[in-house]
Design a protein around this motif. Structure first.
Motif, PDB file in Angstrom:
ATOM      1  N   ARG A   1       0.833  -1.217   0.000  1.00 39.23           N
ATOM      2  CA  ARG A   1       0.000   0.000   0.000  1.00 39.23           C
ATOM      3  C   ARG A   1       0.863   1.261   0.000  1.00 39.23           C
ATOM      4  O   ARG A   1       0.575   2.217  -0.710  1.00 39.23           O
ATOM      5  CB  ARG A   1      -0.917   0.004   1.227  1.00 39.23           C
ATOM      6  N   ARG A   2       1.923   1.254   0.818  1.00 41.30           N
ATOM      7  CA  ARG A   2       2.817   2.404   0.877  1.00 41.30           C
ATOM      8  C   ARG A   2       3.467   2.652  -0.490  1.00 41.30           C
ATOM      9  O   ARG A   2       3.551   3.785  -0.946  1.00 41.30           O
ATOM     10  CB  ARG A   2       3.889   2.171   1.936  1.00 41.30           C
ATOM     11  N   ALA A   3       3.875   1.591  -1.156  1.00 48.26           N
ATOM     12  CA  ALA A   3       4.503   1.725  -2.479  1.00 48.26           C
ATOM     13  C   ALA A   3       3.506   2.273  -3.489  1.00 48.26           C
ATOM     14  O   ALA A   3       3.861   3.112  -4.322  1.00 48.26           O
ATOM     15  CB  ALA A   3       5.037   0.375  -2.936  1.00 48.26           C
TER      16      ALA A   3
ATOM     17  N   CYS B   1      -4.489  -9.558  -2.886  1.00 47.97           N
ATOM     18  CA  CYS B   1      -3.124  -9.496  -2.336  1.00 47.97           C
ATOM     19  C   CYS B   1      -3.048  -8.498  -1.205  1.00 47.97           C
ATOM     20  O   CYS B   1      -2.132  -8.549  -0.400  1.00 47.97           O
ATOM     21  CB  CYS B   1      -2.127  -9.085  -3.408  1.00 47.97           C
ATOM     22  N   LEU B   2      -3.973  -7.549  -1.182  1.00 49.95           N
ATOM     23  CA  LEU B   2      -3.871  -6.452  -0.224  1.00 49.95           C
ATOM     24  C   LEU B   2      -4.690  -6.703   1.038  1.00 49.95           C
ATOM     25  O   LEU B   2      -4.798  -5.836   1.875  1.00 49.95           O
ATOM     26  CB  LEU B   2      -4.317  -5.147  -0.889  1.00 49.95           C
ATOM     27  N   LYS B   3      -5.292  -7.871   1.162  1.00 52.03           N
ATOM     28  CA  LYS B   3      -6.034  -8.181   2.375  1.00 52.03           C
ATOM     29  C   LYS B   3      -5.101  -8.195   3.560  1.00 52.03           C
ATOM     30  O   LYS B   3      -3.992  -8.683   3.481  1.00 52.03           O
ATOM     31  CB  LYS B   3      -6.704  -9.542   2.267  1.00 52.03           C
ATOM     32  N   ASP B   4      -5.568  -7.652   4.660  1.00 44.92           N
ATOM     33  CA  ASP B   4      -4.755  -7.688   5.882  1.00 44.92           C
ATOM     34  C   ASP B   4      -4.747  -9.091   6.442  1.00 44.92           C
ATOM     35  O   ASP B   4      -5.752  -9.778   6.444  1.00 44.92           O
ATOM     36  CB  ASP B   4      -5.287  -6.703   6.923  1.00 44.92           C
TER      37      ASP B   4
ATOM     38  N   ASP C   1      -0.092   4.481 -13.190  1.00 51.37           N
ATOM     39  CA  ASP C   1      -1.305   3.671 -13.170  1.00 51.37           C
ATOM     40  C   ASP C   1      -0.889   2.214 -13.014  1.00 51.37           C
ATOM     41  O   ASP C   1      -0.349   1.605 -13.921  1.00 51.37           O
ATOM     42  CB  ASP C   1      -2.077   3.877 -14.479  1.00 51.37           C
ATOM     43  N   PHE C   2      -1.134   1.667 -11.841  1.00 46.34           N
ATOM     44  CA  PHE C   2      -0.690   0.313 -11.521  1.00 46.34           C
ATOM     45  C   PHE C   2      -1.852  -0.424 -10.891  1.00 46.34           C
ATOM     46  O   PHE C   2      -2.425   0.037  -9.922  1.00 46.34           O
ATOM     47  CB  PHE C   2       0.496   0.388 -10.539  1.00 46.34           C
ATOM     48  N   SER C   3      -2.217  -1.559 -11.494  1.00 47.58           N
ATOM     49  CA  SER C   3      -3.316  -2.325 -10.903  1.00 47.58           C
ATOM     50  C   SER C   3      -2.727  -3.480 -10.109  1.00 47.58           C
ATOM     51  O   SER C   3      -1.870  -4.212 -10.583  1.00 47.58           O
ATOM     52  CB  SER C   3      -4.255  -2.842 -11.996  1.00 47.58           C
ATOM     53  N   PHE C   4      -3.181  -3.603  -8.888  1.00 47.92           N
ATOM     54  CA  PHE C   4      -2.694  -4.637  -7.987  1.00 47.92           C
ATOM     55  C   PHE C   4      -3.903  -5.422  -7.523  1.00 47.92           C
ATOM     56  O   PHE C   4      -4.862  -4.839  -7.049  1.00 47.92           O
ATOM     57  CB  PHE C   4      -2.007  -3.964  -6.786  1.00 47.92           C
ATOM     58  N   PRO C   5      -3.900  -6.743  -7.683  1.00 45.25           N
ATOM     59  CA  PRO C   5      -5.082  -7.518  -7.274  1.00 45.25           C
ATOM     60  C   PRO C   5      -5.451  -7.271  -5.823  1.00 45.25           C
ATOM     61  O   PRO C   5      -4.584  -7.293  -4.952  1.00 45.25           O
ATOM     62  CB  PRO C   5      -4.644  -8.972  -7.469  1.00 45.25           C
TER      63      PRO C   5
END
Length: 160
Positions: free
Chosen positions: A140-142, A156-159, A149-153
């Motif tokens: 998230r920080r990155a 993957c970002l679930k805590d 424009d960067f899509s990240f699934p």
């Protein structure tokens, strides 16, 4: 010793030899203390490499069915056949994660490896290190620092 081999079988030759000798011992045709044929003579009679016989005898020894005596050969163990493991445990079934051939993104290859690493008793041969526990915070920080424009699934970002 007469051992019939199925050379077209998918089962390795050394395991066929192992199974036949195990059955001979279980049936009583080979008794406790009986000497097995020498590696050289059995290899010649079966027309296989000596290493194949060595492997079969090593698996039999690992199963506790036979024992080796240095300089004398292999002998049927004196251990009770009921306590001996007549089914080979030398090559136990294993669950393996193998990616399918074809186009596959790094994410699609890496995710199952990371998920598998969380299972107890799992050994990582994937070549990828275990991700840090705070990978979601780092990602998230990155993303906040970069304007591209960067899509990240999102999965993957679930805590954790």
């Amino acid at each position: 010793m007469n051992i019939l081999l199925e050379r077209q079988s998918r089962k390795p030759i050394y395991l066929q030899i192992h199974d036949r000798i195990s059955r001979l011992i279980k049936s009583g045709a080979l008794k406790s203390g009986d000497r097995l044929p020498s590696i050289r003579s059995l290899a010649e009679s079966l027309q296989v490499n000596k290493l194949t016989i060595i492997e079969a005898y090593n698996v039999l020894e690992a199963d506790g069915i036979v024992s080796a005596r240095q300089g004398s050969g292999y002998f049927v163990s004196s251990v009770s056949l009921k306590s001996a493991n007549l089914e080979s445990t030398f090559a136990p079934a294993q669950n393996v994660i193998i990616t399918k051939p074809g186009k596959c993104s790094f994410y699609e290859m890496y995710t199952p490896l990371v998920q598998a690493q969380t299972q107890p008793g799992m050994i990582n041969f994937g070549g990828y290190p275990r991700p840090p526990k705070d990978i979601n915070i780092i990602a998230r920080r990155a993303l906040r620092q970069d304007d591209t424009d960067f899509s990240f699934p999102t999965r993957c970002l679930k805590d954790s």
